[in-house]
Design a protein around this motif. Structure first.
Motif, PDB file in Angstrom:
ATOM      1  N   THR A 116       0.838  -1.201   0.000  1.00 39.36           N
ATOM      2  CA  THR A 116       0.000   0.000   0.000  1.00 39.36           C
ATOM      3  C   THR A 116       0.873   1.251   0.000  1.00 39.36           C
ATOM      4  OG1 THR A 116      -1.778  -1.189   1.142  1.00 39.36           O
ATOM      5  CG2 THR A 116      -1.871   1.212   1.212  1.00 39.36           C
ATOM      6  N   THR A 117       1.961   1.235   0.792  1.00 43.68           N
ATOM      7  CA  THR A 117       2.934   2.336   0.768  1.00 43.68           C
ATOM      8  C   THR A 117       3.488   2.515  -0.644  1.00 43.68           C
ATOM      9  OG1 THR A 117       3.546   1.894   3.078  1.00 43.68           O
ATOM     10  CG2 THR A 117       5.105   3.170   1.751  1.00 43.68           C
ATOM     11  N   GLU A 118       3.829   1.396  -1.272  1.00 38.41           N
ATOM     12  CA  GLU A 118       4.355   1.431  -2.633  1.00 38.41           C
ATOM     13  C   GLU A 118       3.333   2.027  -3.609  1.00 38.41           C
ATOM     14  OE1 GLU A 118       6.787  -1.689  -5.418  1.00 38.41           O
ATOM     15  OE2 GLU A 118       4.960  -2.424  -4.486  1.00 38.41           O
ATOM     16  N   ALA A 119       2.046   1.678  -3.425  1.00 38.22           N
ATOM     17  CA  ALA A 119       0.993   2.220  -4.300  1.00 38.22           C
ATOM     18  C   ALA A 119       0.906   3.741  -4.167  1.00 38.22           C
ATOM     19  CB  ALA A 119      -0.350   1.571  -3.971  1.00 38.22           C
ATOM     20  N   HIS A 120       1.060   4.236  -2.931  1.00 39.60           N
ATOM     21  CA  HIS A 120       1.106   5.686  -2.730  1.00 39.60           C
ATOM     22  C   HIS A 120       2.299   6.291  -3.479  1.00 39.60           C
ATOM     23  CE1 HIS A 120      -2.088   6.800   0.037  1.00 39.60           C
ATOM     24  NE2 HIS A 120      -1.813   5.764   0.817  1.00 39.60           N
ATOM     25  N   LEU A 121       3.457   5.629  -3.368  1.00 37.05           N
ATOM     26  CA  LEU A 121       4.666   6.134  -4.026  1.00 37.05           C
ATOM     27  C   LEU A 121       4.508   6.166  -5.550  1.00 37.05           C
ATOM     28  CD1 LEU A 121       7.305   4.333  -1.803  1.00 37.05           C
ATOM     29  CD2 LEU A 121       7.099   6.826  -2.059  1.00 37.05           C
ATOM     30  N   ILE A 122       3.910   5.109  -6.095  1.00 33.60           N
ATOM     31  CA  ILE A 122       3.703   5.053  -7.551  1.00 33.60           C
ATOM     32  C   ILE A 122       2.791   6.203  -7.992  1.00 33.60           C
ATOM     33  CG2 ILE A 122       2.623   3.699  -9.411  1.00 33.60           C
ATOM     34  CD1 ILE A 122       3.685   1.179  -7.825  1.00 33.60           C
ATOM     35  N   LYS A 123       1.744   6.466  -7.210  1.00 37.30           N
ATOM     36  CA  LYS A 123       0.858   7.597  -7.513  1.00 37.30           C
ATOM     37  C   LYS A 123       1.657   8.906  -7.524  1.00 37.30           C
ATOM     38  CE  LYS A 123      -3.213  10.071  -5.655  1.00 37.30           C
ATOM     39  NZ  LYS A 123      -2.590  11.300  -5.168  1.00 37.30           N
ATOM     40  N   LEU A 124       2.518   9.093  -6.527  1.00 41.59           N
ATOM     41  CA  LEU A 124       3.306  10.330  -6.425  1.00 41.59           C
ATOM     42  C   LEU A 124       4.352  10.429  -7.540  1.00 41.59           C
ATOM     43  CD1 LEU A 124       3.697  10.388  -2.533  1.00 41.59           C
ATOM     44  CD2 LEU A 124       2.382  12.016  -3.911  1.00 41.59           C
ATOM     45  N   VAL A 125       4.887   9.285  -7.968  1.00 38.55           N
ATOM     46  CA  VAL A 125       5.814   9.279  -9.120  1.00 38.55           C
ATOM     47  C   VAL A 125       5.055   9.709 -10.381  1.00 38.55           C
ATOM     48  CG1 VAL A 125       7.166   7.790 -10.666  1.00 38.55           C
ATOM     49  CG2 VAL A 125       7.434   7.584  -8.177  1.00 38.55           C
ATOM     50  N   ASN A 126       3.861   9.133 -10.566  1.00 36.91           N
ATOM     51  CA  ASN A 126       3.048   9.467 -11.748  1.00 36.91           C
ATOM     52  C   ASN A 126       2.646  10.943 -11.758  1.00 36.91           C
ATOM     53  OD1 ASN A 126       3.196   6.850 -12.665  1.00 36.91           O
ATOM     54  ND2 ASN A 126       1.237   6.227 -11.764  1.00 36.91           N
ATOM     55  N   GLU A 127       2.530  11.525 -10.571  1.00 34.84           N
ATOM     56  CA  GLU A 127       2.160  12.940 -10.458  1.00 34.84           C
ATOM     57  C   GLU A 127       3.388  13.853 -10.493  1.00 34.84           C
ATOM     58  OE1 GLU A 127      -0.080  12.881  -6.829  1.00 34.84           O
ATOM     59  OE2 GLU A 127      -1.882  12.103  -7.796  1.00 34.84           O
ATOM     60  N   ILE A 134       5.831  14.124  -8.388  1.00 30.08           N
ATOM     61  CA  ILE A 134       6.160  14.682  -7.075  1.00 30.08           C
ATOM     62  C   ILE A 134       7.352  13.931  -6.465  1.00 30.08           C
ATOM     63  CG2 ILE A 134       5.281  14.984  -4.702  1.00 30.08           C
ATOM     64  CD1 ILE A 134       2.458  15.305  -6.040  1.00 30.08           C
ATOM     65  N   VAL A 135       7.459  12.641  -6.827  1.00 30.02           N
ATOM     66  CA  VAL A 135       8.510  11.766  -6.289  1.00 30.02           C
ATOM     67  C   VAL A 135       9.273  11.157  -7.460  1.00 30.02           C
ATOM     68  CG1 VAL A 135       8.832   9.536  -5.100  1.00 30.02           C
ATOM     69  CG2 VAL A 135       7.345  11.296  -4.097  1.00 30.02           C
ATOM     70  N   THR A 136      10.563  10.919  -7.269  1.00 30.07           N
ATOM     71  CA  THR A 136      11.362  10.217  -8.281  1.00 30.07           C
ATOM     72  C   THR A 136      11.801   8.856  -7.741  1.00 30.07           C
ATOM     73  OG1 THR A 136      13.390  11.261  -7.495  1.00 30.07           O
ATOM     74  CG2 THR A 136      12.263  12.333  -9.320  1.00 30.07           C
ATOM     75  N   GLN A 137      11.949   7.921  -8.660  1.00 32.86           N
ATOM     76  CA  GLN A 137      12.395   6.574  -8.290  1.00 32.86           C
ATOM     77  C   GLN A 137      13.690   6.258  -9.022  1.00 32.86           C
ATOM     78  OE1 GLN A 137       9.630   3.421  -9.246  1.00 32.86           O
ATOM     79  NE2 GLN A 137      10.924   1.834  -8.348  1.00 32.86           N
ATOM     80  N   ASP A 194      16.109   2.895  -9.106  1.00 32.16           N
ATOM     81  CA  ASP A 194      16.157   1.496  -8.656  1.00 32.16           C
ATOM     82  C   ASP A 194      15.066   1.294  -7.601  1.00 32.16           C
ATOM     83  OD1 ASP A 194      18.267   0.921 -10.401  1.00 32.16           O
ATOM     84  OD2 ASP A 194      19.724   1.693  -8.953  1.00 32.16           O
ATOM     85  N   SER A 195      15.444   0.873  -6.390  1.00 36.54           N
ATOM     86  CA  SER A 195      14.405   0.618  -5.367  1.00 36.54           C
ATOM     87  C   SER A 195      14.278   1.791  -4.394  1.00 36.54           C
ATOM     88  CB  SER A 195      14.748  -0.653  -4.582  1.00 36.54           C
ATOM     89  OG  SER A 195      15.975  -0.472  -3.887  1.00 36.54           O
ATOM     90  N   GLN A 196      14.944   2.901  -4.710  1.00 36.53           N
ATOM     91  CA  GLN A 196      14.951   4.060  -3.803  1.00 36.53           C
ATOM     92  C   GLN A 196      14.029   5.170  -4.328  1.00 36.53           C
ATOM     93  OE1 GLN A 196      17.192   4.274  -0.832  1.00 36.53           O
ATOM     94  NE2 GLN A 196      17.000   2.082  -1.297  1.00 36.53           N
ATOM     95  N   PHE A 197      13.333   5.798  -3.393  1.00 37.83           N
ATOM     96  CA  PHE A 197      12.421   6.889  -3.732  1.00 37.83           C
ATOM     97  C   PHE A 197      12.883   8.163  -3.038  1.00 37.83           C
ATOM     98  CE2 PHE A 197      10.052   3.032  -4.351  1.00 37.83           C
ATOM     99  CZ  PHE A 197       9.249   3.287  -5.465  1.00 37.83           C
ATOM    100  N   SER A 198      12.703   9.287  -3.721  1.00 39.11           N
ATOM    101  CA  SER A 198      13.039  10.568  -3.120  1.00 39.11           C
ATOM    102  C   SER A 198      12.085  11.640  -3.627  1.00 39.11           C
ATOM    103  CB  SER A 198      14.487  10.958  -3.406  1.00 39.11           C
ATOM    104  OG  SER A 198      14.740  10.930  -4.784  1.00 39.11           O
ATOM    105  N   LEU A 199      11.954  12.685  -2.822  1.00 45.36           N
ATOM    106  CA  LEU A 199      11.101  13.811  -3.176  1.00 45.36           C
ATOM    107  C   LEU A 199      11.759  14.603  -4.295  1.00 45.36           C
ATOM    108  CD1 LEU A 199       8.373  14.450  -1.874  1.00 45.36           C
ATOM    109  CD2 LEU A 199       9.531  16.093  -0.382  1.00 45.36           C
ATOM    110  N   LYS A 200      10.968  15.002  -5.278  1.00 50.15           N
ATOM    111  CA  LYS A 200      11.522  15.727  -6.425  1.00 50.15           C
ATOM    112  C   LYS A 200      11.827  17.179  -6.033  1.00 50.15           C
ATOM    113  CE  LYS A 200      11.086  15.717 -11.366  1.00 50.15           C
ATOM    114  NZ  LYS A 200      10.331  15.260 -12.513  1.00 50.15           N
TER     115      LYS A 200
END
Length: 277
Positions: free
Chosen positions: A252-263, A265-268, A270-276
């Motif tokens: 579910t956390t990952e689903a939130h992250l994917i939404k934020l990547v698509n918007e 707001i977040v970059t991915q 590899d397996s690491q996420f960060s705020l754009k």
């Protein structure tokens, strides 16, 4: 007396190995002594048929000739195998059809219906509503004359449902909840747990929870700079969830992250996420 006054909507909890803290999945009988339908068929085990046929007898209902499946998950659809001697017509959304056919094999025939498909049972209109999010073809049933909405796994009687890979899509889920908010409903029948008698409050609670979680994720990313979904889930829950549900919490956390990547707001990386930015 009009026919819809005689309509019964019976919640039948069927024991299933579902996610903690729930121990059963709700099936719903809708109809009267002349005609009825079933929403969801539970797990593929003899207790499914025993529980349903006991409820049919207790409430003087006709044997269902139609089974509508909210989605393909193993605690909602495969119980159809136990009910083949009813010779039912099985309905689901087209996007769920292939997974359901796999899940209920050797049953070979499932009819696809789409959003706002109208059914009639015991003289009463029942509308199928396509509510993607938990799965791509998730369906709800709305009975306008009774102001009753049967929501499958969109809303639970307790806690919140999980949204994530391989089927879940957070943006779709939030859109589906906002759509349900607009319906005239007095009573909500969840896929797990008791009837919900304050439906709009419960839908708002779930929406708020998802939006709060999204905000929390953005704040944690701002603080930690670069994290994996597992690390982020550990930061969010701090060992406060049952170990058996950690993986679905992570998804579910990952689903939130994917939404934020698509918007954007977040970059991915590899397996690491960060705020754009």
């Amino acid at each position: 007396m009009s026919s819809h006054k005689k309509l019964k909507i019976i919640r039948v909890p069927i024991p299933t190995p579902t996610l903690w803290p729930h121990t059963s999945t709700n099936c719903y009988l809708i109809g009267n002594e002349h005609e009825s339908m079933l929403l969801d068929a539970g797990y593929d085990q003899p207790e499914t048929k025993e529980g349903l046929e006991k409820a049919i007898a207790e409430h003087s209902l006709a044997t269902p000739r139609v089974i509508v499946l909210t989605h393909y998950h193993p605690d909602h659809a495969p119980g159809v195998r136990q009910l083949v001697d009813w010779e039912p017509t099985i309905l689901c959304h087209g996007k769920e059809q292939q997974n359901i056919l796999v899940g209920i094999s050797p049953v070979k025939e499932v009819c696809a219906i789409d959003d706002e498909h109208e059914l009639t049972v015991a003289g009463v209109k029942v509308m199928a509503i396509h509510t993607p999010g938990h799965t791509p073809g998730h369906l709800n049933l709305y009975i306008p004359s009774e102001k009753v909405l049967l929501v499958g796994d969109n809303i639970l009687g307790e806690g919140t449902t999980w949204i994530g890979k391989p089927d879940g899509e957070m943006a779709d889920y939030i859109h589906s909840l906002k759509r349900l908010q607009k319906l005239a409903i007095d009573k909500l029948g969840p896929g797990h747990g008791e009837w919900v008698l304050a439906p709009h409050q419960q839908i708002q609670f779930v929406l708020d929870r998802r939006l709060q979680r999204e905000q929390q994720i953005k704040e944690l990313l701002a603080h930690h700079k670069k994290v994996s979904t597992t690390e982020l889930t550990q930061f969010i829950y701090q060992d406060n969830i049952h170990p058996s549900v950690f993986e679905v919490a992570r998804r579910t956390t990952e689903a939130h992250l994917i939404k934020l990547v698509n918007e954007d707001i977040v970059t991915q990386e590899d397996s690491q996420f960060s705020l754009k930015g």
